[in-house]
Design a protein around this motif. Structure first.
Motif, mmCIF file in Angstrom:
data_model
loop_
_atom_site.group_PDB
_atom_site.id
_atom_site.type_symbol
_atom_site.label_atom_id
_atom_site.label_comp_id
_atom_site.label_asym_id
_atom_site.label_seq_id
_atom_site.Cartn_x
_atom_site.Cartn_y
_atom_site.Cartn_z
ATOM 1 N N ASP A 31 0.833 -1.212 0.000
ATOM 2 C CA ASP A 31 0.000 0.000 0.000
ATOM 3 C C ASP A 31 0.866 1.261 0.000
ATOM 4 O O ASP A 31 0.590 2.220 -0.726
ATOM 5 C CB ASP A 31 -0.938 0.034 1.203
ATOM 6 C CG ASP A 31 -2.046 -0.987 1.118
ATOM 7 O OD1 ASP A 31 -2.397 -1.406 -0.006
ATOM 8 O OD2 ASP A 31 -2.578 -1.373 2.180
ATOM 9 N N VAL A 34 2.468 1.730 -3.519
ATOM 10 C CA VAL A 34 1.500 2.237 -4.497
ATOM 11 C C VAL A 34 1.232 3.719 -4.260
ATOM 12 O O VAL A 34 1.069 4.492 -5.206
ATOM 13 C CB VAL A 34 0.196 1.410 -4.455
ATOM 14 C CG1 VAL A 34 -0.875 2.029 -5.351
ATOM 15 C CG2 VAL A 34 0.463 -0.027 -4.870
ATOM 16 N N ALA A 35 1.250 4.138 -3.000
ATOM 17 C CA ALA A 35 0.983 5.534 -2.654
ATOM 18 C C ALA A 35 2.062 6.489 -3.156
ATOM 19 O O ALA A 35 1.870 7.706 -3.125
ATOM 20 C CB ALA A 35 0.827 5.673 -1.139
ATOM 21 N N TYR A 37 2.933 6.737 -6.228
ATOM 22 C CA TYR A 37 2.633 6.982 -7.639
ATOM 23 C C TYR A 37 1.308 7.705 -7.786
ATOM 24 O O TYR A 37 0.374 7.475 -7.028
ATOM 25 C CB TYR A 37 2.522 5.648 -8.402
ATOM 26 C CG TYR A 37 3.794 4.850 -8.400
ATOM 27 C CD1 TYR A 37 4.681 4.927 -9.453
ATOM 28 C CD2 TYR A 37 4.110 4.035 -7.321
ATOM 29 C CE1 TYR A 37 5.857 4.195 -9.443
ATOM 30 C CE2 TYR A 37 5.282 3.307 -7.297
ATOM 31 C CZ TYR A 37 6.156 3.400 -8.363
ATOM 32 O OH TYR A 37 7.321 2.687 -8.338
ATOM 33 N N PRO A 39 -2.274 8.283 -9.856
ATOM 34 C CA PRO A 39 -3.242 7.243 -10.206
ATOM 35 C C PRO A 39 -3.070 6.625 -11.591
ATOM 36 O O PRO A 39 -3.469 5.487 -11.803
ATOM 37 C CB PRO A 39 -4.594 7.941 -10.079
ATOM 38 C CG PRO A 39 -4.304 9.389 -10.083
ATOM 39 C CD PRO A 39 -2.904 9.570 -9.585
ATOM 40 N N ASP A 40 -2.475 7.331 -12.539
ATOM 41 C CA ASP A 40 -2.340 6.812 -13.904
ATOM 42 C C ASP A 40 -0.885 6.722 -14.343
ATOM 43 O O ASP A 40 -0.589 6.791 -15.537
ATOM 44 C CB ASP A 40 -3.125 7.705 -14.879
ATOM 45 C CG ASP A 40 -4.603 7.726 -14.556
ATOM 46 O OD1 ASP A 40 -5.171 6.647 -14.341
ATOM 47 O OD2 ASP A 40 -5.170 8.829 -14.497
ATOM 48 N N GLY A 52 -0.994 2.639 -13.821
ATOM 49 C CA GLY A 52 -2.093 2.869 -12.887
ATOM 50 C C GLY A 52 -1.932 2.083 -11.602
ATOM 51 O O GLY A 52 -1.180 1.112 -11.521
ATOM 52 N N HIS A 53 -2.651 2.530 -10.586
ATOM 53 C CA HIS A 53 -2.522 1.939 -9.249
ATOM 54 C C HIS A 53 -2.799 0.436 -9.219
ATOM 55 O O HIS A 53 -2.090 -0.306 -8.543
ATOM 56 C CB HIS A 53 -3.445 2.653 -8.262
ATOM 57 C CG HIS A 53 -2.905 3.966 -7.796
ATOM 58 N ND1 HIS A 53 -3.667 4.860 -7.092
ATOM 59 C CD2 HIS A 53 -1.684 4.535 -7.914
ATOM 60 C CE1 HIS A 53 -2.933 5.923 -6.802
ATOM 61 N NE2 HIS A 53 -1.742 5.750 -7.306
ATOM 62 N N ARG A 54 -3.819 -0.020 -9.928
ATOM 63 C CA ARG A 54 -4.162 -1.451 -9.880
ATOM 64 C C ARG A 54 -3.017 -2.311 -10.411
ATOM 65 O O ARG A 54 -2.621 -3.294 -9.787
ATOM 66 C CB ARG A 54 -5.440 -1.704 -10.676
ATOM 67 C CG ARG A 54 -5.980 -3.117 -10.516
ATOM 68 C CD ARG A 54 -7.207 -3.284 -11.332
ATOM 69 N NE ARG A 54 -6.862 -2.809 -12.680
ATOM 70 C CZ ARG A 54 -7.313 -3.296 -13.796
ATOM 71 N NH1 ARG A 54 -8.201 -4.216 -13.787
ATOM 72 N NH2 ARG A 54 -6.926 -2.845 -14.955
ATOM 73 N N ARG A 57 0.079 -2.040 -8.109
ATOM 74 C CA ARG A 57 -0.145 -2.869 -6.922
ATOM 75 C C ARG A 57 0.155 -4.337 -7.233
ATOM 76 O O ARG A 57 0.847 -5.022 -6.475
ATOM 77 C CB ARG A 57 -1.575 -2.724 -6.416
ATOM 78 C CG ARG A 57 -1.914 -3.654 -5.225
ATOM 79 C CD ARG A 57 -3.333 -3.461 -4.740
ATOM 80 N NE ARG A 57 -3.590 -2.074 -4.393
ATOM 81 C CZ ARG A 57 -3.144 -1.461 -3.304
ATOM 82 N NH1 ARG A 57 -2.435 -2.138 -2.428
ATOM 83 N NH2 ARG A 57 -3.415 -0.196 -3.065
#
Length: 119
Positions: A31, A34-35, A37, A39-40, A52-54, A57
């Motif tokens: 977590d 990922v934080a 970066y 969102p895209d 992107g985050h997904r 991750r």
């Protein structure tokens, strides 16, 4: 440094990102990674291009599952141009990382493009 909603510190300088990624990799904190970066944004590792985050991750979940331990490299001074900064670290094994950070509206920094290992 500013605190994030999930308790992680936010980068107030581009070079903070390099320190945070090392701390969070060694802690297995997906977590927190990922934080770092937007969102895209983009993470490029030898076999993965995550956007992107997904996807970022998923890449980090796979990566930290092996519980690797990373040593600090030699952080190079950030090269800044307005709201963009080029960051890099010389790794002990001879590699180098290259990242583009982007200043956020709250004056913190997130990575926009991250390629953590070049030779």
């Amino acid at each position: 440094m500013k605190a994030m909603r999930n308790g992680c510190q936010r980068a107030t300088q581009p070079a903070d990102l390099n320190r945070f990624v090392l701390e969070r990799l060694n802690a297995g904190d997906v977590d927190g990674l990922v934080a770092l970066y937007g969102p895209d944004e983009v993470l490029i590792v030898p076999t993965i291009r995550a956007v992107g985050h997904r996807e970022i991750r998923a890449a980090y979940e796979q990566f930290v599952a092996a519980k690797p331990e990373f040593a600090a490299g030699e952080t190079q001074p950030a090269i800044r141009n307005g709201d963009l900064a080029l960051t890099s670290v010389r790794l002990a094994g001879g590699g180098v990382t290259v990242e583009v950070a982007r200043r956020q509206p709250d004056d913190t920094w997130l990575w926009g493009i991250d390629q953590p290992s070049l030779r």
